[in-house]
Design an enzyme around this catalytic site. Structure first.
Site, mmCIF file in Angstrom:
data_model
loop_
_atom_site.group_PDB
_atom_site.id
_atom_site.type_symbol
_atom_site.label_atom_id
_atom_site.label_comp_id
_atom_site.label_asym_id
_atom_site.label_seq_id
_atom_site.Cartn_x
_atom_site.Cartn_y
_atom_site.Cartn_z
ATOM 1 N N ARG A 92 0.825 -1.211 0.000
ATOM 2 C CA ARG A 92 0.000 0.000 0.000
ATOM 3 C C ARG A 92 0.855 1.257 0.000
ATOM 4 O O ARG A 92 0.309 2.361 -0.020
ATOM 5 C CB ARG A 92 -0.884 0.017 1.244
ATOM 6 C CG ARG A 92 -2.332 -0.448 1.036
ATOM 7 C CD ARG A 92 -2.982 -0.524 2.406
ATOM 8 N NE ARG A 92 -4.408 -0.365 2.436
ATOM 9 C CZ ARG A 92 -5.280 -1.382 2.485
ATOM 10 N NH1 ARG A 92 -4.855 -2.620 2.428
ATOM 11 N NH2 ARG A 92 -6.561 -1.141 2.584
ATOM 12 N N ARG B 270 -21.211 -3.634 2.751
ATOM 13 C CA ARG B 270 -20.371 -4.839 2.878
ATOM 14 C C ARG B 270 -20.652 -5.587 4.181
ATOM 15 O O ARG B 270 -20.655 -5.005 5.256
ATOM 16 C CB ARG B 270 -18.894 -4.437 2.834
ATOM 17 C CG ARG B 270 -17.956 -5.595 3.141
ATOM 18 C CD ARG B 270 -16.556 -5.349 2.688
ATOM 19 N NE ARG B 270 -15.886 -4.285 3.411
ATOM 20 C CZ ARG B 270 -14.682 -3.821 3.074
ATOM 21 N NH1 ARG B 270 -14.037 -4.303 2.029
ATOM 22 N NH2 ARG B 270 -14.138 -2.855 3.767
ATOM 23 N N ARG C 94 -17.719 -4.852 9.453
ATOM 24 C CA ARG C 94 -16.433 -4.562 10.072
ATOM 25 C C ARG C 94 -16.479 -3.263 10.870
ATOM 26 O O ARG C 94 -17.173 -2.324 10.497
ATOM 27 C CB ARG C 94 -15.360 -4.458 8.981
ATOM 28 C CG ARG C 94 -14.799 -5.802 8.581
ATOM 29 C CD ARG C 94 -13.981 -5.774 7.336
ATOM 30 N NE ARG C 94 -13.106 -4.609 7.213
ATOM 31 C CZ ARG C 94 -12.356 -4.375 6.141
ATOM 32 N NH1 ARG C 94 -12.370 -5.233 5.125
ATOM 33 N NH2 ARG C 94 -11.611 -3.308 6.075
ATOM 34 N N ARG D 39 -10.258 6.385 4.533
ATOM 35 C CA ARG D 39 -9.489 5.337 3.856
ATOM 36 C C ARG D 39 -9.288 5.653 2.383
ATOM 37 O O ARG D 39 -8.236 5.352 1.818
ATOM 38 C CB ARG D 39 -10.177 3.987 4.051
ATOM 39 C CG ARG D 39 -9.758 3.340 5.372
ATOM 40 C CD ARG D 39 -10.813 2.457 5.951
ATOM 41 N NE ARG D 39 -11.081 1.308 5.120
ATOM 42 C CZ ARG D 39 -12.181 0.569 5.212
ATOM 43 N NH1 ARG D 39 -13.106 0.876 6.106
ATOM 44 N NH2 ARG D 39 -12.337 -0.457 4.453
HETATM 45 P P1 ADP Z 1 -10.249 -2.760 2.489
HETATM 46 O O1 ADP Z 1 -10.629 -4.152 2.087
HETATM 47 O O2 ADP Z 1 -11.427 -1.930 2.826
HETATM 48 O O3 ADP Z 1 -9.335 -2.089 1.505
HETATM 49 P P2 ADP Z 1 -8.305 -3.948 4.266
HETATM 50 O O4 ADP Z 1 -8.927 -5.102 4.938
HETATM 51 O O5 ADP Z 1 -7.415 -4.209 3.121
HETATM 52 O O6 ADP Z 1 -9.444 -2.902 3.865
HETATM 53 O O7 ADP Z 1 -7.486 -3.098 5.316
HETATM 54 C C1 ADP Z 1 -8.078 -2.674 6.539
HETATM 55 C C2 ADP Z 1 -7.093 -1.798 7.310
HETATM 56 O O8 ADP Z 1 -5.925 -2.569 7.654
HETATM 57 C C3 ADP Z 1 -6.542 -0.589 6.567
HETATM 58 O O9 ADP Z 1 -7.408 0.530 6.637
HETATM 59 C C4 ADP Z 1 -5.231 -0.344 7.333
HETATM 60 O O10 ADP Z 1 -5.471 0.252 8.592
HETATM 61 C C5 ADP Z 1 -4.759 -1.766 7.596
HETATM 62 N N1 ADP Z 1 -3.900 -2.272 6.502
HETATM 63 C C6 ADP Z 1 -4.195 -3.293 5.652
HETATM 64 N N2 ADP Z 1 -3.193 -3.497 4.779
HETATM 65 C C7 ADP Z 1 -2.243 -2.573 5.060
HETATM 66 C C8 ADP Z 1 -0.969 -2.242 4.495
HETATM 67 N N3 ADP Z 1 -0.490 -2.924 3.443
HETATM 68 N N4 ADP Z 1 -0.264 -1.237 5.051
HETATM 69 C C9 ADP Z 1 -0.734 -0.553 6.112
HETATM 70 N N5 ADP Z 1 -1.929 -0.802 6.686
HETATM 71 C C10 ADP Z 1 -2.689 -1.793 6.168
HETATM 72 P P1 ADP Z 2 -11.926 -4.426 -1.238
HETATM 73 O O1 ADP Z 2 -11.261 -5.692 -0.769
HETATM 74 O O2 ADP Z 2 -11.261 -3.842 -2.447
HETATM 75 O O3 ADP Z 2 -12.078 -3.430 -0.125
HETATM 76 P P2 ADP Z 2 -14.369 -6.031 -1.337
HETATM 77 O O4 ADP Z 2 -14.033 -7.217 -2.147
HETATM 78 O O5 ADP Z 2 -14.427 -6.195 0.149
HETATM 79 O O6 ADP Z 2 -13.397 -4.799 -1.721
HETATM 80 O O7 ADP Z 2 -15.759 -5.466 -1.874
HETATM 81 C C1 ADP Z 2 -16.412 -4.349 -1.257
HETATM 82 C C2 ADP Z 2 -17.942 -4.572 -1.314
HETATM 83 O O8 ADP Z 2 -18.373 -4.443 -2.675
HETATM 84 C C3 ADP Z 2 -18.390 -5.959 -0.878
HETATM 85 O O9 ADP Z 2 -19.620 -5.802 -0.219
HETATM 86 C C4 ADP Z 2 -18.549 -6.742 -2.185
HETATM 87 O O10 ADP Z 2 -19.563 -7.750 -2.084
HETATM 88 C C5 ADP Z 2 -18.975 -5.653 -3.162
HETATM 89 N N1 ADP Z 2 -18.454 -5.832 -4.516
HETATM 90 C C6 ADP Z 2 -17.231 -6.299 -4.881
HETATM 91 N N2 ADP Z 2 -17.080 -6.263 -6.234
HETATM 92 C C7 ADP Z 2 -18.229 -5.760 -6.728
HETATM 93 C C8 ADP Z 2 -18.706 -5.470 -8.067
HETATM 94 N N3 ADP Z 2 -17.936 -5.697 -9.140
HETATM 95 N N4 ADP Z 2 -19.946 -4.979 -8.210
HETATM 96 C C9 ADP Z 2 -20.725 -4.735 -7.105
HETATM 97 N N5 ADP Z 2 -20.343 -4.980 -5.840
HETATM 98 C C10 ADP Z 2 -19.111 -5.476 -5.639
#
Ligand code: ADP
Ligand code: ADP
Ligand code: ZN
Length: 233
Positions: free
Chosen positions: A90, A129, A162, A173
């Site tokens: 990231r 989500r 979450r 974010r």
């Molecule tokens: P999302 O799916 O919404 O992108 P993630 O589950 O990937 O969220 O990440 C949730 C949180 O975990 C981030 O907002 C950050 O606080 C932390 N995090 C995850 N991956 C990283 C990374 N590669 N570097 C720093 N913080 C991270």
């Molecule tokens: P990220 O890991 O990038 O944060 P997620 O895979 O957790 O994203 O997806 C975020 C939300 O959007 C989830 O509720 C998922 O079911 C939904 N979602 C993911 N891809 C799509 C898509 N192509 N169209 C509509 N909804 C989606």
């Protein structure tokens, strides 16, 4: 050799959803740094205690902690043939360190699918989500609902929202993403690893394009592997 894939894109674009599908297809581990942090927080390990505040605020956990955690995960035997990385790297520093970690075992990043969508789309996705407490499968109330409300199709587990899925943290974010993670787009484009995918499309359409990109790279790798390293013949 192996297949090391980095999924890039903003929070909510669908990285976790796509990582899950593609890792099953390829029989590769899905490594989500966010998930590793959430496990550490749940088990109250020292890393979890340290990371909790950052996740709550929607800030990035410092590079040193994050890199050490992912390094440990990538050094386990199940990652030897490749991995689908979701949420890591990231920052540019994380990306450079990842190259170093993979190089230790003669590997490298092979493909960076970059999934793109508008901020309005991201907010709608994040807002609906729901995640399985047991197996971490991700659903959406409207776009990808479970068959039975509140219950995971895959394992019957309870679905939850979450702690960092609140409107304020969503905005934060996305800001953090634009500021600290978006520079990775150029970083990987310059290395000719980036493949852009339109993330506004539905889950299956995005998946079809992702799979096609992965198959292309896998084919090139096989051809490459049959050539002599010395002379290319
Ligand atoms: P999302 O799916 O919404 O992108 P993630 O589950 O990937 O969220 O990440 C949730 C949180 O975990 C981030 O907002 C950050 O606080 C932390 N995090 C995850 N991956 C990283 C990374 N590669 N570097 C720093 N913080 C991270
Ligand atoms: P990220 O890991 O990038 O944060 P997620 O895979 O957790 O994203 O997806 C975020 C939300 O959007 C989830 O509720 C998922 O079911 C939904 N979602 C993911 N891809 C799509 C898509 N192509 N169209 C509509 N909804 C989606
Ligand atoms: Zn489940």
């Amino acid at each position: 050799m192996g297949l090391f894939i980095v999924l890039l894109g903003a929070p909510g674009v669908g990285k976790g959803t796509q990582a899950d599908l593609i890792s099953r297809e390829l029989h590769l581990p899905h490594v989500s740094s966010g998930e590793l942090f959430r496990e550490a927080i749940k088990s109250k390990t020292p890393l979890g205690v340290e990371a909790q505040g950052y996740l709550g605020r929607g800030e990035l956990v410092p590079d040193s902690l994050t890199i050490a955690m992912v390094r440990e995960r990538l050094q386990r035997p199940d990652c030897a043939n490749g991995v689908v990385l979701d949420g890591f790297p990231r920052t540019i520093e994380q990306a450079k360190q990842l190259d170093g970690i993979l190089a230790e075992s003669g590997a490298a990043v092979n493909l960076v699918p970059y999934i793109k969508a508008e901020t309005a789309t991201l907010l709608k996705r994040l807002g609906g989500r729901w995640t399985c407490r047991n197996c971490q499968t991700v659903y959406h109330v409207l776009y990808n609902p479970p068959r039975e409300p509140g219950k995971c199709d895959a394992c019957g587990g309870e679905l939850y929202q979450r702690a960092d899925d609140t409107p304020e943290t969503h905005r934060r974010r996305i800001e953090v993403y634009l500021d600290q993670t978006a520079p990775l787009i150029e970083f990987y484009r310059q290395r000719r690893l980036l493949v852009e995918i339109d993330g506004e499309q539905d889950i299956q359409t995005v998946y079809g394009q992702l799979l096609a990109a992965v198959q292309r790279v896998a084919r090139e790798q096989r051809i490459g592997a049959q050539r002599c390293i010395g002379c290319g013949e």
